[in-house]
Design a protein around this motif. Structure first.
Motif, short mmCIF file in Angstrom:
data_model
loop_
_atom_site.label_atom_id
_atom_site.label_comp_id
_atom_site.label_asym_id
_atom_site.label_seq_id
_atom_site.Cartn_x
_atom_site.Cartn_y
_atom_site.Cartn_z
N THR A 31 -11.26 -6.47 -3.59
CA THR A 31 -10.29 -5.59 -4.22
C THR A 31 -8.85 -5.87 -3.82
O THR A 31 -7.96 -5.92 -4.67
N ALA A 32 -8.57 -6.04 -2.53
CA ALA A 32 -7.20 -6.29 -2.09
C ALA A 32 -6.68 -7.61 -2.64
O ALA A 32 -5.51 -7.76 -2.96
N ALA A 37 -0.98 -8.86 -6.06
CA ALA A 37 -0.55 -9.99 -5.24
C ALA A 37 0.41 -9.52 -4.16
O ALA A 37 1.28 -8.66 -4.40
N PRO A 38 0.28 -10.05 -2.93
CA PRO A 38 1.16 -9.64 -1.83
C PRO A 38 2.64 -9.86 -2.12
O PRO A 38 3.48 -9.13 -1.65
N TRP A 99 -2.84 -1.50 -2.04
CA TRP A 99 -3.72 -1.46 -3.21
C TRP A 99 -5.16 -1.17 -2.78
O TRP A 99 -5.86 -0.37 -3.40
N LEU A 100 -5.61 -1.84 -1.72
CA LEU A 100 -6.96 -1.66 -1.22
C LEU A 100 -7.20 -0.22 -0.78
O LEU A 100 -8.19 0.40 -1.16
N ALA A 153 0.76 0.87 -5.19
CA ALA A 153 -0.16 1.98 -4.91
C ALA A 153 0.60 3.30 -4.96
O ALA A 153 0.92 3.88 -3.92
N PRO A 154 0.89 3.79 -6.15
CA PRO A 154 1.71 4.99 -6.28
C PRO A 154 1.09 6.26 -5.70
O PRO A 154 1.80 7.23 -5.44
#
Length: 193
Positions: A31-32, A37-38, A99-100, A153-154
């Protein structure tokens, strides 16, 4: 979290008895890696080459395993529990920590992994980079490296004034009683102290 992941399948009689003649099953959580993307660019949606490389690492270590991808960003509830069911371990890959963490909260992964860890056979949790960071008390340590974009990741509030265990903030899975930062470098020494 374990220092030597591969030895578990060779030496754990409960896990060996449970799986019988079949290969150990590892739920691979990309998932991450696939979600954001970083660097804020387009994420690499195809994790197949990465999964194949991980499978090869197990083979080099002398282990044949069954690797099944489970994207916690795409599953939730009973579907997620079914996807994780029967796995002796979860391998949570690196990528965007924020995100993860958001995907884990939305999907109910925290409850699912706790149930797996508490099961009689003792599912293992293995985290790489972001997967390690979220296992701790807080994922705030991901802010140190500056590689991950928290805006993807809001649902998460990255305000440093929030308590580490605030559910709106960067509260981790708390699988270990400390925060995790697997990217040690001399430049972080003062932060660690």
């Amino acid at each position: 979290l374990m220092a030597e992941f591969t030895s578990h399948f060779r030496e754990n009689p409960i896990a060996s008895e449970r799986r019988g003649a079949r290969l150990p099953r590892i739920a691979y959580i990309p998932t991450a890696f696939v979600g954001a993307a970083p660097d804020g660019g387009t994420p690499p949606k195809d994790f197949t080459p990465r999964a194949k490389a991980l499978l090869q690492q197990f083979k080099v270590a002398g282990m044949d395993v069954e690797l099944e991808a489970v994207d916690v960003g795409a599953l939730e509830g009973r579907t997620l529990l079914d996807a994780l069911g029967g796995a002796e371990a979860v391998y949570v890959d690196g990528g965007n920590t924020f995100w993860l963490l958001q995907a884990m909260r939305r999907s109910g992964f925290e409850d699912a992994i706790r149930a797996g860890l508490a099961s009689e056979s003792g599912m293992l949790y293995v985290g790489q980079s972001a997967g390690s960071i979220v296992a701790g008390v807080t994922a705030r340590t991901a802010m140190w490296k500056g590689w991950d974009d928290p805006s993807v990741a809001p649902d998460l509030d990255t305000d440093p004034a929030l308590a580490p265990d605030d559910p709106a903030g960067l509260r981790g899975l708390n699988l270990v009683p400390f925060s995790v930062f697997p990217h040690y470098a001399h430049k972080w020494e003062q932060v660690y102290r």
